[in-house]
Scaffold this motif. Structure first.
Motif, PDB file in Angstrom:
ATOM      1  N   LEU A  59     -33.523  34.903  22.621  1.00  6.52           N
ATOM      2  CA  LEU A  59     -34.052  36.475  23.083  1.00  6.52           C
ATOM      3  C   LEU A  59     -34.456  37.136  21.746  1.00  6.52           C
ATOM      4  CD1 LEU A  59     -31.625  37.304  26.208  1.00  6.52           C
ATOM      5  CD2 LEU A  59     -34.525  36.752  26.074  1.00  6.52           C
ATOM      6  N   PRO A  60     -35.310  37.674  21.734  1.00  3.11           N
ATOM      7  CA  PRO A  60     -35.485  39.134  21.152  1.00  3.11           C
ATOM      8  C   PRO A  60     -33.674  38.646  19.494  1.00  3.11           C
ATOM      9  CG  PRO A  60     -36.535  39.648  22.253  1.00  3.11           C
ATOM     10  CD  PRO A  60     -35.742  38.530  23.440  1.00  3.11           C
ATOM     11  N   ASN A  61     -34.220  38.898  18.554  1.00  2.00           N
ATOM     12  CA  ASN A  61     -33.007  39.290  17.820  1.00  2.00           C
ATOM     13  C   ASN A  61     -31.808  39.937  18.141  1.00  2.00           C
ATOM     14  OD1 ASN A  61     -34.399  36.561  16.553  1.00  2.00           O
ATOM     15  ND2 ASN A  61     -35.278  38.319  14.569  1.00  2.00           N
ATOM     16  N   PHE A  62     -32.395  41.468  18.638  1.00  2.00           N
ATOM     17  CA  PHE A  62     -31.165  42.264  18.968  1.00  2.00           C
ATOM     18  C   PHE A  62     -30.528  41.873  20.004  1.00  2.00           C
ATOM     19  CE2 PHE A  62     -35.391  43.501  21.048  1.00  2.00           C
ATOM     20  CZ  PHE A  62     -34.145  44.510  22.697  1.00  2.00           C
ATOM     21  N   LEU A  63     -31.197  41.332  21.041  1.00  2.00           N
ATOM     22  CA  LEU A  63     -30.417  40.789  21.902  1.00  2.00           C
ATOM     23  C   LEU A  63     -29.074  39.609  21.816  1.00  2.00           C
ATOM     24  CD1 LEU A  63     -33.188  41.311  24.421  1.00  2.00           C
ATOM     25  CD2 LEU A  63     -31.067  42.645  24.398  1.00  2.00           C
ATOM     26  N   HIS A  64     -29.350  39.292  20.890  1.00  2.00           N
ATOM     27  CA  HIS A  64     -28.302  38.143  20.677  1.00  2.00           C
ATOM     28  C   HIS A  64     -26.617  38.806  20.307  1.00  2.00           C
ATOM     29  CE1 HIS A  64     -31.435  35.046  18.156  1.00  2.00           C
ATOM     30  NE2 HIS A  64     -32.049  35.890  19.145  1.00  2.00           N
ATOM     31  N   ALA A  65     -26.601  39.538  19.989  1.00  2.00           N
ATOM     32  CA  ALA A  65     -25.353  39.049  20.544  1.00  2.00           C
ATOM     33  C   ALA A  65     -24.630  39.966  21.312  1.00  2.00           C
ATOM     34  CB  ALA A  65     -24.768  40.699  18.973  1.00  2.00           C
ATOM     35  N   PRO A  66     -25.182  41.103  22.180  1.00  2.00           N
ATOM     36  CA  PRO A  66     -24.890  41.720  23.330  1.00  2.00           C
ATOM     37  C   PRO A  66     -25.079  40.021  24.590  1.00  2.00           C
ATOM     38  CG  PRO A  66     -27.020  43.178  22.751  1.00  2.00           C
ATOM     39  CD  PRO A  66     -26.574  42.217  21.488  1.00  2.00           C
ATOM     40  N   ILE A  67     -25.867  39.846  24.355  1.00  2.00           N
ATOM     41  CA  ILE A  67     -25.967  38.853  25.503  1.00  2.00           C
ATOM     42  C   ILE A  67     -25.473  37.460  25.370  1.00  2.00           C
ATOM     43  CG2 ILE A  67     -27.884  36.955  26.675  1.00  2.00           C
ATOM     44  CD1 ILE A  67     -27.681  40.189  27.400  1.00  2.00           C
ATOM     45  N   SER A  68     -24.517  36.827  23.692  1.00  2.00           N
ATOM     46  CA  SER A  68     -24.315  35.983  24.169  1.00  2.00           C
ATOM     47  C   SER A  68     -22.322  36.174  24.396  1.00  2.00           C
ATOM     48  CB  SER A  68     -24.450  35.397  22.689  1.00  2.00           C
ATOM     49  OG  SER A  68     -25.356  34.768  22.093  1.00  2.00           O
ATOM     50  N   ILE A  69     -22.002  37.411  23.314  1.00  2.00           N
ATOM     51  CA  ILE A  69     -21.388  37.999  24.279  1.00  2.00           C
ATOM     52  C   ILE A  69     -20.660  38.319  25.738  1.00  2.00           C
ATOM     53  CG2 ILE A  69     -19.387  40.453  24.117  1.00  2.00           C
ATOM     54  CD1 ILE A  69     -20.477  40.347  20.728  1.00  2.00           C
ATOM     55  N   MET A  70     -21.324  38.784  26.435  1.00  2.00           N
ATOM     56  CA  MET A  70     -21.433  38.723  27.661  1.00  2.00           C
ATOM     57  C   MET A  70     -21.274  37.069  28.584  1.00  2.00           C
ATOM     58  SD  MET A  70     -24.899  39.320  30.230  1.00  2.00           S
ATOM     59  CE  MET A  70     -24.625  41.110  30.050  1.00  2.00           C
ATOM     60  N   MET A  71     -22.109  36.488  27.967  1.00  2.00           N
ATOM     61  CA  MET A  71     -22.081  34.572  28.613  1.00  2.00           C
ATOM     62  C   MET A  71     -20.372  34.085  27.855  1.00  2.00           C
ATOM     63  SD  MET A  71     -24.627  34.679  30.382  1.00  2.00           S
ATOM     64  CE  MET A  71     -26.383  35.586  30.116  1.00  2.00           C
ATOM     65  N   LEU A  72     -20.209  34.797  26.189  1.00  2.00           N
ATOM     66  CA  LEU A  72     -18.612  34.104  26.727  1.00  2.00           C
ATOM     67  C   LEU A  72     -17.809  35.436  27.334  1.00  2.00           C
ATOM     68  CD1 LEU A  72     -19.725  34.548  22.303  1.00  2.00           C
ATOM     69  CD2 LEU A  72     -19.041  31.935  24.243  1.00  2.00           C
ATOM     70  N   GLU A  73     -17.982  36.274  27.374  1.00  2.00           N
ATOM     71  CA  GLU A  73     -16.613  37.139  28.128  1.00  2.00           C
ATOM     72  C   GLU A  73     -16.847  36.415  30.023  1.00  2.00           C
ATOM     73  OE1 GLU A  73     -17.977  41.108  27.861  1.00  2.00           O
ATOM     74  OE2 GLU A  73     -16.159  40.973  25.563  1.00  2.00           O
ATOM     75  N   ALA A  74     -18.011  35.787  30.355  1.00  2.00           N
ATOM     76  CA  ALA A  74     -18.099  35.423  31.628  1.00  2.00           C
ATOM     77  C   ALA A  74     -18.178  34.109  31.641  1.00  2.00           C
ATOM     78  CB  ALA A  74     -19.396  35.420  31.873  1.00  2.00           C
ATOM     79  N   GLY A  75     -17.277  33.124  30.786  1.00  2.00           N
ATOM     80  CA  GLY A  75     -16.372  31.742  30.422  1.00  2.00           C
ATOM     81  C   GLY A  75     -17.959  30.599  30.676  1.00  2.00           C
ATOM     82  N   LYS A  76     -18.695  31.198  29.844  1.00  2.00           N
ATOM     83  CA  LYS A  76     -19.918  30.276  29.632  1.00  2.00           C
ATOM     84  C   LYS A  76     -19.427  30.211  27.809  1.00  2.00           C
ATOM     85  CE  LYS A  76     -22.145  31.910  33.352  1.00  2.00           C
ATOM     86  NZ  LYS A  76     -20.982  31.262  33.750  1.00  2.00           N
TER      87      LYS A  76
END
Length: 155
Positions: A75-92
């Motif tokens: 995704l665009p750079n500003f979304l890397h952290a929030p989306i990566s964290i969301m996916m990690l918290e979802a167990g991915k």
């Protein structure tokens, strides 16, 4: 010994992520399981082209899919952290495009989320596993080049 199932991969962001999707499709150990993009004009044709049945237009819906093992965040750079964290918290497990984040604090939060989740988190450095890179790594590991304290490469 039982045959291990393929890793079910998803890609979020199908601009740069199109290449991730193509590579997951070509990898014998992975299954391109799902695609995610807010742009339906990009999402549907690529899903049809690649034979992917699961599509999502929101990261939250993708995160909720328990069948997804790993996600490429392209995704665009500003979304890397929030989306990566969301996916990690979802167990991915997560592979994130470069750059990792827009601030040091975001990068540290991403690392903390990976540690807390117990999932793999890596940055997409596409030369990491090339034959030349692996060869140089083997030379360093064998101690054949001395102590490496600086290196410069050109792509």
């Amino acid at each position: 010994m039982a045959k291990q199932r393929k890793v079910r991969c998803a890609v979020i962001g199908l601009g740069m992520g199109r290449h991730h999707a193509q590579n997951y499709s070509a990898c014998p150990d992975s299954e391109l399981y799902a695609l995610c993009d807010i742009d339906e004009k990009r999402l549907k044709p690529l899903a049809e082209e690649m034979g992917v049945k699961k599509t999502y237009s929101s990261a939250e819906d993708l995160a909720a899919d328990r069948k997804v093992d790993a996600v490429s965040v392209a995704l665009p750079n500003f979304l890397h952290a929030p989306i990566s964290i969301m996916m990690l918290e979802a167990g991915k497990h997560v592979m994130c495009e470069k750059p990792m984040a827009t601030t040091v604090e975001e990068a540290e939060a991403m690392q903390a989320a990976a540690r807390k989740s117990g999932r793999k988190f890596m940055m997409h450095f596409n030369t990491r596993f090339t034959p030349a890179s692996l060869y140089i790594k083997s030379l360093v590991k064998k101690g054949l080049v001395g102590d490496v304290y600086h290196a410069r490469t050109i792509w």
